[in-house]
Design a protein around this motif. Structure first.
Motif, PDB file in Angstrom:
ATOM      1  N   LYS A  26       0.857  -1.197   0.000  1.00 62.37           N
ATOM      2  CA  LYS A  26       0.000   0.000   0.000  1.00 62.37           C
ATOM      3  C   LYS A  26       0.887   1.238   0.000  1.00 62.37           C
ATOM      4  CE  LYS A  26      -4.552  -0.146   1.977  1.00 62.37           C
ATOM      5  NZ  LYS A  26      -5.384   0.112   3.123  1.00 62.37           N
ATOM      6  N   GLY A  27       0.527   2.229  -0.756  1.00 59.73           N
ATOM      7  CA  GLY A  27       1.304   3.468  -0.758  1.00 59.73           C
ATOM      8  C   GLY A  27       2.584   3.379  -1.560  1.00 59.73           C
ATOM      9  N   HIS A  28       2.792   2.275  -2.311  1.00 55.64           N
ATOM     10  CA  HIS A  28       3.993   2.152  -3.148  1.00 55.64           C
ATOM     11  C   HIS A  28       3.999   3.282  -4.178  1.00 55.64           C
ATOM     12  CE1 HIS A  28       6.804   0.521  -6.130  1.00 55.64           C
ATOM     13  NE2 HIS A  28       7.288  -0.227  -5.142  1.00 55.64           N
ATOM     14  N   PHE A  29       5.211   3.765  -4.502  1.00 49.92           N
ATOM     15  CA  PHE A  29       5.309   4.926  -5.391  1.00 49.92           C
ATOM     16  C   PHE A  29       4.666   4.666  -6.763  1.00 49.92           C
ATOM     17  CE2 PHE A  29       7.811   7.926  -8.116  1.00 49.92           C
ATOM     18  CZ  PHE A  29       7.179   9.062  -7.641  1.00 49.92           C
ATOM     19  N   ALA A  30       4.764   3.427  -7.243  1.00 49.50           N
ATOM     20  CA  ALA A  30       4.159   3.106  -8.549  1.00 49.50           C
ATOM     21  C   ALA A  30       2.648   3.326  -8.494  1.00 49.50           C
ATOM     22  CB  ALA A  30       4.478   1.672  -8.930  1.00 49.50           C
ATOM     23  N   LYS A  31       2.055   3.047  -7.326  1.00 48.19           N
ATOM     24  CA  LYS A  31       0.601   3.229  -7.203  1.00 48.19           C
ATOM     25  C   LYS A  31       0.235   4.715  -7.200  1.00 48.19           C
ATOM     26  CE  LYS A  31      -0.768  -1.102  -5.150  1.00 48.19           C
ATOM     27  NZ  LYS A  31      -1.365  -1.812  -4.025  1.00 48.19           N
ATOM     28  N   VAL A  32       1.125   5.528  -6.622  1.00 45.13           N
ATOM     29  CA  VAL A  32       0.864   6.975  -6.622  1.00 45.13           C
ATOM     30  C   VAL A  32       0.958   7.498  -8.062  1.00 45.13           C
ATOM     31  CG1 VAL A  32       1.594   9.219  -5.721  1.00 45.13           C
ATOM     32  CG2 VAL A  32       1.768   7.188  -4.280  1.00 45.13           C
ATOM     33  N   ILE A  33       1.982   7.047  -8.794  1.00 44.24           N
ATOM     34  CA  ILE A  33       2.109   7.464 -10.206  1.00 44.24           C
ATOM     35  C   ILE A  33       0.870   7.046 -10.975  1.00 44.24           C
ATOM     36  CG2 ILE A  33       3.362   6.943 -12.364  1.00 44.24           C
ATOM     37  CD1 ILE A  33       5.913   7.285 -10.925  1.00 44.24           C
ATOM     38  N   ASP A  34       0.432   5.807 -10.733  1.00 42.93           N
ATOM     39  CA  ASP A  34      -0.760   5.284 -11.400  1.00 42.93           C
ATOM     40  C   ASP A  34      -1.957   6.197 -11.135  1.00 42.93           C
ATOM     41  OD1 ASP A  34      -2.082   3.156 -12.835  1.00 42.93           O
ATOM     42  OD2 ASP A  34      -3.091   2.698 -10.934  1.00 42.93           O
ATOM     43  N   ASP A  35      -2.143   6.531  -9.855  1.00 42.47           N
ATOM     44  CA  ASP A  35      -3.254   7.382  -9.420  1.00 42.47           C
ATOM     45  C   ASP A  35      -3.187   8.766 -10.065  1.00 42.47           C
ATOM     46  OD1 ASP A  35      -5.243   6.513  -7.879  1.00 42.47           O
ATOM     47  OD2 ASP A  35      -4.479   7.266  -5.966  1.00 42.47           O
ATOM     48  N   VAL A  36      -1.992   9.356  -9.999  1.00 36.91           N
ATOM     49  CA  VAL A  36      -1.829  10.723 -10.506  1.00 36.91           C
ATOM     50  C   VAL A  36      -2.089  10.754 -12.015  1.00 36.91           C
ATOM     51  CG1 VAL A  36      -0.141  12.564 -10.926  1.00 36.91           C
ATOM     52  CG2 VAL A  36      -0.266  11.496  -8.675  1.00 36.91           C
ATOM     53  N   VAL A  37      -1.463   9.851 -12.765  1.00 34.46           N
ATOM     54  CA  VAL A  37      -1.598   9.888 -14.232  1.00 34.46           C
ATOM     55  C   VAL A  37      -3.045   9.613 -14.646  1.00 34.46           C
ATOM     56  CG1 VAL A  37      -0.836   8.838 -16.412  1.00 34.46           C
ATOM     57  CG2 VAL A  37       0.828   9.317 -14.619  1.00 34.46           C
TER      58      VAL A  37
END
Ligand code: SF4
Length: 498
Positions: A26-37
Motif C-alpha cells: 500500500k502506498g507504493h510509489f508506482a501506485k501513486v504514479i498510477d493514481d496521478v496519471v
C-alpha cells in the motif's frame, strides 16, 4: 522424515488470479504514479495518436512507465524496456504490456513539447493537495552535464586545426586511391576498373562537413567554443569546476519544496531567468497575483538593475535578491566598493545634475549612452583633478576621474537596505533550505547527474520530466503521511483534480 518448514510450491496456480498491483505494498510509489496519471488531462497526448495502422500503446501507460523510470534512475529506454520484463512495479504500470525500447524512446521524443503542460497540471494538483503555500518562493539553478564529451568541445582555433588535419587526411586517401587505380589500369586497362571510394573517405568528409557547420555556428552566434556531440551544450561553471552542460533552473515553493516553475538554459548565468521563472510561476499558479506580497528570494546570479525594475510592476512580489558585490561583502570579501573613492561615496546634487567627490570637487554631466548589455547610463567627469592629492588613488586616468551612473541604480541600494534589516536577513537565510534540497533530491537521490538526450529542446523536456517526478514524490510523501496516521487518502487525488 518430513521437514519442519512451510509448504512451498511456486508453480501452484491461483484459483482467483491476483491483480499485479496486489503484489505491491500500500502506498507504493508506482501506485501513486498510477493514481496521478489516471487523473491527468492527457488530451494533448491523445491528439497525437494516429488513427490508422496498428493501434498504439496507450499514452497513459507510456507516461506511467516513463515517470516511474525517471523516479527509479532507469533513465534510458533500454533500461525501462528491461525492467518491464522483471520489475513488478513496471509490469503493474504497463499492465503486462512490453513496448520495446525504440517505442519508449520515440514516445519521450515525440511528446517533449507536451511535458510542460503535464507539469502545470501536477503543480496545480500539488497546490490543491495543500503542498504549495505561496508564502515564499525561492529560485536557484544547478549545472547538469550534457550528453557530450568535454574533449569534443572546440574553439575556432581547434576547428581550423582539425579541418586542416582532415583535409590532409582526405588528400592522402585520394592519393592512395589514385595510386591503386593507376596500378589496376596497368593490369586491367582503363575501362575495367571500378571507382571504389575508400570507406574512410566518407567518414572523413562527413567529419569535415560537421566542422564547417560548427565554424558557421560559432561565427553566427558569436560563440567562443562549441561541442560537436551536442552543439547546444555550453561550458558551464559551478564552484571551481567547468562542465559541458546546461543550467537547470527552478522556482521552488517553501512549504514542501514543490517545484512550481522550471526551465533549462545554455547560457552562462541566471540573470535573464528571474522574470521568466516568476512569470511561469504566475502562469502555473494564477492565484499568486491575488496574494499579498509573495516573498521571492534568489542569489546574486539572478540580480540585475533591469530585473529589479521589472519586479516593480509585479506588485504581488516581495523580492529578496542581493547583487554580486553585496553578496561578496557579506561573505567577508573585499570589493572595489570598499575603496573610499568608489562612486557610491560621491554625493549627487539633483539641482545641478552633478556629483561631489570625496575631495569636494564637482563631476559634471557629460552624456548618456547605452552599453553593450543594453543598460542605460550617464557619464560624469571632474575637470579639477590635476592638482588633487588623491589622484593616483582615485583614478588610473591621467585626465581625471569620470564615473558611469546606471539608470535605476538606486534600486540596488534599496535592495541592500532591505536585506540588511533583521527581517530581510531572516527571509534571505531561508533561501538555502528551500531550493537546495530539491537539487539534492534530483542529483543525489534520483541520481540524475547527466542528460540522456541532446539539444536544448530535448534537454528541457528531460528536466521537466525530472521536475514532474520530484513533485509526484512530494505527493507520495504526503499520502504516506496520511496512511501512517490512518487518515483517508483513497479519494484524495480524484477530489483534488475534480
Ligand atoms: S581625483 Fe578628482 S574626483 Fe578624485 S578625489 Fe581628486 S578631485 Fe575628486
Amino acid at each position: 522424515m518430513s521437514l519442519n518448514v512451510r509448504n512451498y510450491n511456486n508453480k501452484e496456480m491461483l484459483l482467483f488470479p491476483a491483480c499485479i498491483g496486489d503484489y505491491l505494498p500500500k502506498g507504493h510509489f508506482a501506485k501513486v504514479i498510477d493514481d496521478v496519471v489516471e487523473h491527468l488531462d492527457l488530451n494533448c497526448l491523445y491528439k497525437k495518436v494516429s488513427s490508422v495502422g496498428n493501434p498504439s500503446y496507450h499514452p497513459k501507460m507510456m507516461l506511467k512507465i516513463l515517470f516511474y523510470g525517471y523516479a527509479t534512475s532507469a533513465f534510458s529506454s533500454r533500461k525501462i524496456a528491461k525492467e518491464l520484463e522483471t520489475d513488478v512495479a513496471f509490469i503493474f504500470l504497463a499492465g503486462m504490456q512490453k513496448p520495446d525500447f525504440r517505442t519508449i524512446s520515440d514516445f519521450r521524443k515525440n511528446n517533449a513539447e507536451e511535458l510542460p503542460k503535464l507539469f502545470v497540471q501536477i503543480v496545480r494538483l500539488c497546490e490543491k493537495l495543500g503542498l504549495v503555500g505561496l508564502g515564499h518562493i525561492s529560485l536557484d539553478s544547478t549545472v547538469i552535464k550534457a550528453n557530450a564529451s568535454k574533449d569534443k568541445t572546440y574553439d575556432e582555433e581547434r576547428l581550423i586545426l582539425e579541418g586542416q588535419a582532415i583535409n590532409k587526411k582526405i588528400k592522402e586517401l585520394l592519393d592512395s586511391a589514385q595510386a591503386i587505380d593507376d596500378e589496376e589500369d596497368k593490369i586491367f586497362g582503363p575501362d575495367l576498373r571500378g571507382d571504389e571510394i575508400p570507406e574512410e573517405l566518407h567518414s572523413q568528409e562527413k567529419r569535415l562537413e560537421k566542422i564547417k557547420e560548427a565554424k558557421k555556428k560559432l561565427k553566427e552566434e558569436s560563440l567562443k567554443a562549441l561541442n560537436l556531440t551536442d552543439p547546444d551544450a555550453t561550458f558551464q561553471k559551478q564552484k571551481s569546476q567547468i562542465t559541458t552542460g546546461y543550467r537547470a533552473e527552478v522556482a521552488v515553493d517553501g512549504k514542501e519544496q514543490v517545484i512550481v516553475a522550471c526551465d533549462c538554459i545554455n547560457e552562462a548565468n541566471d540573470t535573464k531567468q528571474l522574470i521568466p521563472l516568476i512569470e511561469q510561476t504566475a502562469h502555473n499558479l494564477p492565484e499568486i497575483s491575488e496574494r499579498e506580497k509573495v516573498k521571492v528570494s534568489a542569489d546574486s546570479g539572478f540580480s540585475s538593475i533591469r530585473n529589479l525594475k521589472e519586479l516593480e510592476s509585479k506588485i504581488y512580489i516581495d523580492a529578496y535578491i542581493p547583487d554580486v558585490k553585496y553578496q561578496a561583502q557579506q561573505r567577508g570579501n573585499l570589493t572595489d566598493e570598499d575603496s573610499p573613492f568608489h562612486k557610491k561615496h560621491f554625493v549627487y546634487n539633483s539641482e545641478k545634475d552633478a556629483y561631489l567627490c570625496p575631495n569636494h570637487r564637482e563631476l559634471t554631466f557629460g552624456y548618456r549612452y547605452i552599453d553593450e548589455r543594453g543598460r542605460k547610463l550617464s557619464r560624469y567627469s571632474c575637470h579639477q583633478c590635476q592638482d588633487c592629492k588623491y589622484l593616483s588613488r582615485c583614478t588610473k586616468s591621467p585626465k581625471g576621474r569620470t564615473i558611469k551612473v546606471f539608470d535605476n541604480v538606486n534600486l540596488i541600494y534599496a535592495m541592500r537596505q532591505k536585506l540588511n534589516t533583521a527581517h530581510g536577513k531572516r527571509i534571505y537565510s531561508k533561501r538555502k533550505v528551500i531550493p537546495e534540497p530539491v537539487f539534492g533530491n534530483i542529483k543525489h537521490n534520483l541520481r540524475f547527474r547527466e542528460f540522456l538526450l541532446r539539444g536544448l529542446k530535448k534537454v528541457r523536456a528531460e528536466f521537466t520530466l525530472m521536475a514532474i517526478v520530484h513533485n509526484i514524490k512530494k505527493i507520495a510523501k504526503y499520502l504516506r503521511k496520511l496512511l501512517l496516521f490512518k487518515l483517508p487518502r483513497e479519494d484524495l487525488i480524484p477530489l483534488a483534480v475534480a
